[in-house]
Scaffold this motif. Sequence first.
Motif, PDB file in Angstrom:
ATOM      1  N   ASP A 288      19.833   3.694   6.654  1.00 44.49           N
ATOM      2  CA  ASP A 288      19.092   2.434   6.742  1.00 44.49           C
ATOM      3  C   ASP A 288      17.886   2.706   7.627  1.00 44.49           C
ATOM      4  O   ASP A 288      18.017   2.886   8.847  1.00 44.49           O
ATOM      5  CB  ASP A 288      19.964   1.329   7.337  1.00 44.49           C
ATOM      6  CG  ASP A 288      19.286  -0.034   7.276  1.00 44.49           C
ATOM      7  OD1 ASP A 288      18.087  -0.113   7.608  1.00 44.49           O
ATOM      8  OD2 ASP A 288      19.957  -1.009   6.893  1.00 44.49           O
ATOM      9  N   LEU A 289      16.692   2.761   7.015  1.00 42.78           N
ATOM     10  CA  LEU A 289      15.499   3.137   7.781  1.00 42.78           C
ATOM     11  C   LEU A 289      15.101   2.041   8.769  1.00 42.78           C
ATOM     12  O   LEU A 289      14.473   2.327   9.791  1.00 42.78           O
ATOM     13  CB  LEU A 289      14.344   3.444   6.824  1.00 42.78           C
ATOM     14  CG  LEU A 289      14.596   4.605   5.833  1.00 42.78           C
ATOM     15  CD1 LEU A 289      13.324   4.912   5.054  1.00 42.78           C
ATOM     16  CD2 LEU A 289      15.100   5.842   6.558  1.00 42.78           C
ATOM     17  N   GLY A 290      15.456   0.780   8.450  1.00 43.00           N
ATOM     18  CA  GLY A 290      15.168  -0.296   9.397  1.00 43.00           C
ATOM     19  C   GLY A 290      15.979  -0.130  10.671  1.00 43.00           C
ATOM     20  O   GLY A 290      15.475  -0.350  11.779  1.00 43.00           O
ATOM     21  N   GLN A 291      17.244   0.255  10.526  1.00 47.94           N
ATOM     22  CA  GLN A 291      18.101   0.477  11.691  1.00 47.94           C
ATOM     23  C   GLN A 291      17.973   1.907  12.244  1.00 47.94           C
ATOM     24  O   GLN A 291      18.545   2.214  13.291  1.00 47.94           O
ATOM     25  CB  GLN A 291      19.558   0.212  11.314  1.00 47.94           C
ATOM     26  CG  GLN A 291      19.838  -1.203  10.810  1.00 47.94           C
ATOM     27  CD  GLN A 291      21.295  -1.395  10.416  1.00 47.94           C
ATOM     28  OE1 GLN A 291      22.198  -0.753  10.967  1.00 47.94           O
ATOM     29  NE2 GLN A 291      21.532  -2.277   9.454  1.00 47.94           N
ATOM     30  N   GLN A 292      17.307   2.776  11.490  1.00 50.98           N
ATOM     31  CA  GLN A 292      17.094   4.171  11.881  1.00 50.98           C
ATOM     32  C   GLN A 292      18.421   4.898  12.142  1.00 50.98           C
ATOM     33  O   GLN A 292      18.585   5.603  13.133  1.00 50.98           O
ATOM     34  CB  GLN A 292      16.189   4.263  13.115  1.00 50.98           C
ATOM     35  CG  GLN A 292      14.817   3.664  12.897  1.00 50.98           C
ATOM     36  CD  GLN A 292      13.869   3.965  14.045  1.00 50.98           C
ATOM     37  OE1 GLN A 292      14.053   4.920  14.795  1.00 50.98           O
ATOM     38  NE2 GLN A 292      12.841   3.143  14.203  1.00 50.98           N
ATOM     39  N   ARG A 293      19.373   4.704  11.218  1.00 51.58           N
ATOM     40  CA  ARG A 293      20.661   5.367  11.399  1.00 51.58           C
ATOM     41  C   ARG A 293      21.348   5.572  10.045  1.00 51.58           C
ATOM     42  O   ARG A 293      20.981   4.939   9.038  1.00 51.58           O
ATOM     43  CB  ARG A 293      21.566   4.541  12.307  1.00 51.58           C
ATOM     44  CG  ARG A 293      22.042   3.225  11.712  1.00 51.58           C
ATOM     45  CD  ARG A 293      22.870   2.433  12.697  1.00 51.58           C
ATOM     46  NE  ARG A 293      23.426   1.225  12.080  1.00 51.58           N
ATOM     47  CZ  ARG A 293      24.619   1.167  11.508  1.00 51.58           C
ATOM     48  NH1 ARG A 293      25.376   2.255  11.455  1.00 51.58           N
ATOM     49  NH2 ARG A 293      25.067   0.034  10.996  1.00 51.58           N
ATOM     50  N   CYS A 294      22.346   6.444  10.054  1.00 56.79           N
ATOM     51  CA  CYS A 294      23.171   6.689   8.873  1.00 56.79           C
ATOM     52  C   CYS A 294      24.245   5.609   8.799  1.00 56.79           C
ATOM     53  O   CYS A 294      25.004   5.406   9.754  1.00 56.79           O
ATOM     54  CB  CYS A 294      23.814   8.071   8.954  1.00 56.79           C
ATOM     55  SG  CYS A 294      24.937   8.445   7.595  1.00 56.79           S
ATOM     56  N   VAL A 295      24.323   4.906   7.676  1.00 51.56           N
ATOM     57  CA  VAL A 295      25.288   3.827   7.543  1.00 51.56           C
ATOM     58  C   VAL A 295      26.516   4.241   6.739  1.00 51.56           C
ATOM     59  O   VAL A 295      27.572   3.621   6.854  1.00 51.56           O
ATOM     60  CB  VAL A 295      24.637   2.581   6.904  1.00 51.56           C
ATOM     61  CG1 VAL A 295      23.610   1.982   7.844  1.00 51.56           C
ATOM     62  CG2 VAL A 295      23.989   2.920   5.560  1.00 51.56           C
ATOM     63  N   HIS A 296      26.406   5.298   5.920  1.00 53.62           N
ATOM     64  CA  HIS A 296      27.560   5.784   5.166  1.00 53.62           C
ATOM     65  C   HIS A 296      27.410   7.284   4.926  1.00 53.62           C
ATOM     66  O   HIS A 296      26.296   7.797   4.753  1.00 53.62           O
ATOM     67  CB  HIS A 296      27.697   5.086   3.802  1.00 53.62           C
ATOM     68  CG  HIS A 296      28.182   3.677   3.886  1.00 53.62           C
ATOM     69  ND1 HIS A 296      29.433   3.339   4.349  1.00 53.62           N
ATOM     70  CD2 HIS A 296      27.577   2.501   3.541  1.00 53.62           C
ATOM     71  CE1 HIS A 296      29.588   2.028   4.302  1.00 53.62           C
ATOM     72  NE2 HIS A 296      28.467   1.493   3.822  1.00 53.62           N
ATOM     73  N   SER A 297      28.548   7.970   4.890  1.00 54.51           N
ATOM     74  CA  SER A 297      28.598   9.376   4.495  1.00 54.51           C
ATOM     75  C   SER A 297      29.599   9.498   3.356  1.00 54.51           C
ATOM     76  O   SER A 297      30.648   8.854   3.368  1.00 54.51           O
ATOM     77  CB  SER A 297      29.030  10.269   5.663  1.00 54.51           C
ATOM     78  OG  SER A 297      28.081  10.233   6.698  1.00 54.51           O
ATOM     79  N   TYR A 298      29.287  10.349   2.376  1.00 53.84           N
ATOM     80  CA  TYR A 298      30.133  10.478   1.194  1.00 53.84           C
ATOM     81  C   TYR A 298      30.499  11.952   1.001  1.00 53.84           C
ATOM     82  O   TYR A 298      29.637  12.785   0.695  1.00 53.84           O
ATOM     83  CB  TYR A 298      29.413   9.960  -0.056  1.00 53.84           C
ATOM     84  CG  TYR A 298      28.894   8.543   0.092  1.00 53.84           C
ATOM     85  CD1 TYR A 298      29.687   7.452  -0.234  1.00 53.84           C
ATOM     86  CD2 TYR A 298      27.596   8.305   0.565  1.00 53.84           C
ATOM     87  CE1 TYR A 298      29.209   6.151  -0.102  1.00 53.84           C
ATOM     88  CE2 TYR A 298      27.110   7.020   0.705  1.00 53.84           C
ATOM     89  CZ  TYR A 298      27.920   5.944   0.377  1.00 53.84           C
ATOM     90  OH  TYR A 298      27.446   4.659   0.516  1.00 53.84           O
ATOM     91  N   ALA A 299      31.778  12.258   1.204  1.00 54.35           N
ATOM     92  CA  ALA A 299      32.280  13.614   0.979  1.00 54.35           C
ATOM     93  C   ALA A 299      32.805  13.688  -0.448  1.00 54.35           C
ATOM     94  O   ALA A 299      33.990  13.468  -0.711  1.00 54.35           O
ATOM     95  CB  ALA A 299      33.368  13.953   1.986  1.00 54.35           C
TER      96      ALA A 299
END
Length: 751
Positions: A288-299
């Motif tokens: 999420d570029l607005g929050q500047q963070r990774c919101v999910h990871s998919y293995a």
Amino acid sequence: MHRVGSAGNTSNSTRPRKEKRLTYVLNDADDTKHCAGINCLAVLRSSVSDRSDYLFTGSRDGTLKRWALAEDAATCSATFESHVDWVNDVVLAGDNTLVSCSSDATLKTWSSLSEGNCTRTLRQHSDYVTCLASAGKNSNIVASGGLGGEVFVWDIEAALAPVSKSGDAMEDECSNGINGSGNPLPMTSLRTISSSNSISMHSSQSHGYVPVAAKGHKESVYALAMNDSGTLLVSGGTEKVVRVWDPRSGSKTMKLRGHTDNIRALLLDSTGRLCLSGSSDSMIRLWDLGQQRCVHSYAVHTDSVWALASTPTFSHVYSGGRDLSLYLTDLATRESLLLCTGEHPILQLALHDDSIWVATTDSSVHRWPAEGSNPQKIFQRGGSFLAGNLSFSRARVSLEGSTPVPVYKEPTFTIPGTSGIVQHEILNNRRHVLTKDTAGSVKLWEITRGSVIEDYGKVSFEEKKEELFEMVSIPAWFTVDTRLGSLSIHLDTPQCFTAEMYSVDLNIVGKPEDDKVNLGRETLKGLLTHWLAKRKHKSGSQASANGEVPGKDITTRTLAHSRIEVDGNAENDSMVYPPFEFSTLSPPSIITEGSQGGLWRKKITDLDGTEDDKDLPWWCLDCVLINRLPPRENTKCSFYLHPCEGSTIQILTQGKLSAPRILRIHKVVNYVVEKMVLDKPVDSVNPDGTFPPGFAGGQLQTSAIGDGSFRPGLKPWQKLRPSIEILCNNQASLGSRHELGHSACLYMEET
């Protein structure tokens, strides 16, 4: 790093000058197919209902192809040939403009609906250009990234605008300085942005459009993505971080960390709020570029993720990579499905209606069902699994034997390619090359004609190589590589002019048997015969119009006699002998450069006769136009001729002798018989110990041959002569067709 050509030093340099190289690429019979892996895809949807859509493919064979798509058919309607190395990415921009990038460090623009015309070459990158990104709605904006760490942002419409010439500042041409209409095309210059984001000008080859350069990457860039409006750009590479830029100014806005290995694929949604990244750490991350963070990871994958494609609503992602598998993942629920598995790593994906085109390291392209408009239909089949959020979780599940079953077993359609060459061996005769392709087929090529002369099928490459071995000694006058999936034959001066053969060994009818034929010169004549014919026609027409004598050479370069010699043994004509005739059905392509414009590639039949020393190396022109060859290494060898131990043979010659390396041993036998002490006068040996002209290459005065037989009409004293055997170093017996270059000390024995 692979480089097809090399630039020479300036005339003031004290180091030896590196001359330009000429390379020709041999094409198989079917030129409508790729012969190497497909690196990139782009789909052009027709605006007219009764017109077909088009698929563009870019390959490691250095070409792009346009395919007209039907429901269950695809026809190659154009080949785009100008890049001299792998095509790494392609996007559509502007008004039907195709933009491609390559490992030759260039971007090229093409008219996508043309017959393959390159309209501009952009040479700003310092290394391989690996990736491109375009803005959907503001489609004139294209970004490029490469191994040099540079990221450039181009306004394609401005870059293609005509630019006036200024002094010696010329823009670069599309391929060899000439576009489809025969007019020179310019090259863009570069504006860079320093680390403080201040704009600075760097002098280039022109004073025209200047693209924006986004500085910040310290290492290679592998992936780019841009939102529809062209206001946001993301990049990733070996630094393992996602960088976010404002492409309008080149300024950095943020840096996102989380991946533990190279970032290989990126996607942005239409608004620029969400970003997807695929990495060599096998993970897919949603940012999420607005929050500047990774919101999910998919293995999801068990190995590197190299390709991503999303549904129009950005609700699902298709992913592929090194594990040979194509997955569909619901970004909200984390449900994943294995759509299909193949035999080759997946390099790029392109959605087309309810199907998806898959490009791999193979030369074929496959179309699989995708249900892009309603992907939930595939999930209703069952077989989904929940993607983990740690990279080792997917690998652990795979090791436990619970690998998911693919939904689809076979693609709905395949655009086939041809098998690329993966192994080669230059044979001792220096005219034939043995190859093995990805299908295991072994073929024999005659490189002086550019064609396959024998297809052995699936046999042992090593055994066939041993079977074809010949005891001949011909200098290495060319080199070969198979990086493009086909044979690339490299000619460098003066080495390419060191090999000679007798016309009888080349089966040239109507030419004296003992005439020496320079393989490099005759090959160049064969390659450039179409160019020479068109050049003479244009020159004759121009001369007639001006009242001049037709055929006058218009080359203005001053020839340096100190470094050039005239080949006195070759006829100064344009006749091409059969062993050097290249096919017009599958003509080879030339890769070379002249004094201006850089490397270019074009089929020999597409040369229009206007190319000159700005486009072609000077030594090629000198060879073909005025029969001048550069100084070559000594093609003679010295040897001693002694009687064999215990032999009573006496010969009226002593000391070191010399003769051409290509001389056959039966000629030595004839010479020995001629000089033996017999009941006849013997001609004197040349004072310098060299063989007389009849031995070195002309017609011998004797009719004797080395196997002891004699032709009719010989004098009685001649029939008494014994048969002679020639041994090398008093050990190995040499056959009559062996060449002198194999031995330095010869012994004679009466048999």
